[in-house]
Design an enzyme around this catalytic site. Structure first.
Site, short mmCIF file in Angstrom:
data_model
loop_
_atom_site.label_atom_id
_atom_site.label_comp_id
_atom_site.label_asym_id
_atom_site.label_seq_id
_atom_site.Cartn_x
_atom_site.Cartn_y
_atom_site.Cartn_z
N HIS A 1 0.83 -1.04 0.00
CA HIS A 1 0.19 0.05 -0.13
C HIS A 1 0.85 1.32 0.18
O HIS A 1 0.70 2.13 -0.82
CB HIS A 1 -0.83 -0.18 1.16
N GLU A 2 1.87 1.21 1.03
CA GLU A 2 2.59 2.50 0.99
C GLU A 2 3.69 2.68 -0.42
O GLU A 2 3.85 3.73 -0.85
CB GLU A 2 3.48 2.40 2.13
N HIS B 1 1.42 4.00 -2.69
CA HIS B 1 1.67 5.66 -2.94
C HIS B 1 2.89 6.27 -3.62
O HIS B 1 2.77 7.33 -4.17
CB HIS B 1 1.66 6.15 -1.51
N HIS C 1 -5.37 7.14 -2.41
CA HIS C 1 -6.28 6.49 -1.47
C HIS C 1 -7.60 6.41 -2.58
O HIS C 1 -7.96 7.24 -3.05
CB HIS C 1 -6.72 6.88 -0.08
#
Length: 274
Positions: A103-104, A107, A113
């Site tokens: 997830h990071e 980014h 998101h």
């Protein structure tokens, strides 16, 4: 200049600039990251490398310069969105969750998101009174972002129902008719969704991919994801020879005989060629 429109058509939720050149991402580990946690992060990197033309490369002697990611153990999980220039830090506390790390990394590669996409209010309600003070920014719309495909409740980039709750109540409520299936399922951190994979592959595409959109009414048509061409039969079909032509929903007056080998794909459906 661009004839009609100052920016490309918004095409999952992502930045429209500041990508990693040629998908090359340099990184280093802080001294506080253990050997086991370094392996965990590399496994998370492998998830994105498997679906997009992205390569994470650890700097020689674990000492980077230029534009790079510095991965460190911390008390939270967070990352800037897209390539920032110079050193940018990814903080990780959840070393036992590969897809929270993914997830990071998502980014850092350019994904916002999912609940920040501009059409989210059709699908979810943000319960602002239930959000911790100072965390509201995590739920704001990203008005300048791009988006591709349907709203993705299954995205690894979506928050869970009670993320950053100040009272134990839901910060995100899925609207009917999707709530029965997704209210308890949003925020998964055990896989990349199909749309996560597809969108990232478009942000970092293979060199022989070309994109076509019948609504691409721009003076500049490069056949890229952000600057697609408007026809199948013309330059799109020529440039995709030997590769893949990705076709957005629409009606194309491009029926005919094609002599160059290529693959046509329309993952969102809704394509008519006549």
């Amino acid at each position: 200049s661009i004839a009609r429109g100052e920016v490309p058509k918004p095409l999952s939720t992502f930045i429209t600039s500041n990508f990693w050149s040629n998908g090359q991402v340099a990184y280093e580990f802080d001294a506080n990251v253990s050997a086991a946690n370094r392996t965990s992060m590399r496994n998370a990197m492998n998830e994105w490398e498997a679906v997009a033309d992205v390569t994470f490369t650890q700097c020689a002697s674990n000492n980077c310069s230029g534009d790079y990611i510095h991965v460190q153990s911390s008390t939270a999980n967070n990352s800037a969105v897209g390539r920032q220039g110079g050193e940018q830090i990814i903080n990780i506390v959840s070393w036992d969750m590969r897809f929270r790390q993914a997830h990071e990394l998502g980014h850092a590669l350019g994904l916002y998101h999912e609940q920040s996409r501009t059409d989210r209010d059709t699908y979810v309600t943000i319960n602002w009174d239930n959000i911790e003070d100072g965390k509201e920014g995590n739920f704001e719309l990203e008005s300048g972002s791009g988006r591709y495909g349907p709203y993705d409740f299954d995205s690894v980039m979506h928050y869970g129902r009670d993320y950053f709750s100040n009272n134990g109540l839901d910060t995100i409520t899925v609207k009917p008719p999707w709530n029965a299936e997704w209210q308890n399922a949003i925020g998964q951190r055990d896989h990349l969704s199909e749309m996560d994979q597809l969108t990232m592959s478009f942000l970092y595409p293979e060199s022989n991919w070309r994109f076509v959109d019948d609504d691409a009414n721009f003076f500049i048509q490069l056949g890229t994801f952000f600057w697609p061409e408007d026809d199948v039969a013309g330059r799109g079909g020529v440039r995709a020879a030997g590769g893949t032509l990705w076709i957005q929903p629409g009606t194309y007056t491009d029926a005919g005989t094609y002599t160059k080998s290529m693959t046509w794909r329309a993952p969102l459906g809704g394509v008519l060629i006549r």
